[in-house]
Design an enzyme around this catalytic site. Sequence first.
Site, short mmCIF file in Angstrom:
data_model
loop_
_atom_site.label_atom_id
_atom_site.label_comp_id
_atom_site.label_asym_id
_atom_site.label_seq_id
_atom_site.Cartn_x
_atom_site.Cartn_y
_atom_site.Cartn_z
N ASP A 1 0.79 -1.22 0.00
CA ASP A 1 0.00 0.00 0.00
C ASP A 1 0.83 1.27 0.00
OD1 ASP A 1 -2.87 0.27 0.15
OD2 ASP A 1 -2.68 -1.33 1.64
N ASN B 1 1.35 3.42 -2.87
CA ASN B 1 1.90 3.92 -4.14
C ASN B 1 1.25 5.24 -4.54
OD1 ASN B 1 3.34 1.56 -4.26
ND2 ASN B 1 2.05 0.60 -5.82
N HIS C 1 2.93 3.65 -8.84
CA HIS C 1 2.94 2.22 -9.16
C HIS C 1 4.25 1.82 -9.83
CE1 HIS C 1 -1.04 1.93 -7.71
NE2 HIS C 1 -1.63 2.53 -8.73
N TRP D 1 -10.50 -3.48 -9.51
CA TRP D 1 -11.12 -3.23 -10.82
C TRP D 1 -11.96 -1.96 -10.80
CZ3 TRP D 1 -9.11 -5.73 -14.70
CH2 TRP D 1 -8.62 -7.02 -14.54
N LEU E 1 13.37 -19.73 -3.91
CA LEU E 1 12.27 -18.89 -3.44
C LEU E 1 11.03 -19.03 -4.34
CD1 LEU E 1 11.26 -16.36 -1.71
CD2 LEU E 1 12.21 -14.95 -3.54
N ARG F 1 2.25 -5.05 6.29
CA ARG F 1 1.39 -4.10 5.58
C ARG F 1 2.01 -2.72 5.66
NH1 ARG F 1 -5.02 -3.57 4.49
NH2 ARG F 1 -4.64 -2.07 2.84
N SER G 1 -7.98 -6.32 4.66
CA SER G 1 -8.39 -6.09 3.27
C SER G 1 -8.49 -7.36 2.43
CB SER G 1 -7.46 -5.08 2.59
OG SER G 1 -7.51 -3.85 3.24
#
Length: 222
Positions: free
Chosen positions: A2, A4, A19, A51, A113, A170, A178
């Site tokens: 979160d 951006n 972004h 969306w 990874l 977060r 969320s």
Amino acid sequence: MDGNGRWATRRGLPRVAGHREGVIAARAIVRAADTLGLRYLTLYAFSTENWSRPADEVSTLMSLLERSIHSELPELMARNARLRVLGRPHGVPADVRRGIDHVVHETRHNTGLTVLMAFNYGGRDELIDAFRALARQVQTGELKPDEISEKAISEALYTADVPDPDLLIRTSGEMRISNFLLWQIAYTELWITPTLWPDFGAADLYRAVAEFQGRTRRFGKV
Ligand code: FPP
């Protein structure tokens, strides 16, 4: 990941600039996770709720995600890292899906990874899909209702064969989940930082992991 949008707005830039910066931060965190020897790293890249953002932000995000995943393929291969996607394929533009699927396919045998990208992901949607799959097994007689266990549900999720997360980070100070990995995070440790995602770097990941290592996990016991 979160923050951006806020990162960009604070600089008088369009949200998509945030972004773009977020992709650079994600790349640094994949490298840092690999350096630390983490086995799994899940990045929440695009939720089913995303969306409903303005159409130009959505289309920029789609092409940004597709392009960056594509350009990461050589490094993922060099690091023996594997990409997997958590989310519903339906609804993702076909060319974006194809591009991501290509990287998933190419990296499928890598044993280092595992990067899990939550993309077109919603925690409740994941549970709906799992319950539908279990209901179908009951309908065909493969499974009895009493055989529906924690294990059976875990195995019906997008994360089948991936362990539950130890740590959930977060950014940007949001104090909520969320709709992220709702079933899997039952005993996950939380780490919330005010740092915006584009400013979140390797040192922040190391700090979070170091603090996690000092915590006592009781899993409901004493
Ligand atoms: C949240 O910031 C971020 C997103 C909606 C996802 C986009 C993430 C990236 C582009 C990072 C790259 C990831 C990969 C796997 C390559 P926000 O828009 O909600 O910011 P705000 O909370 O400040 O509005």
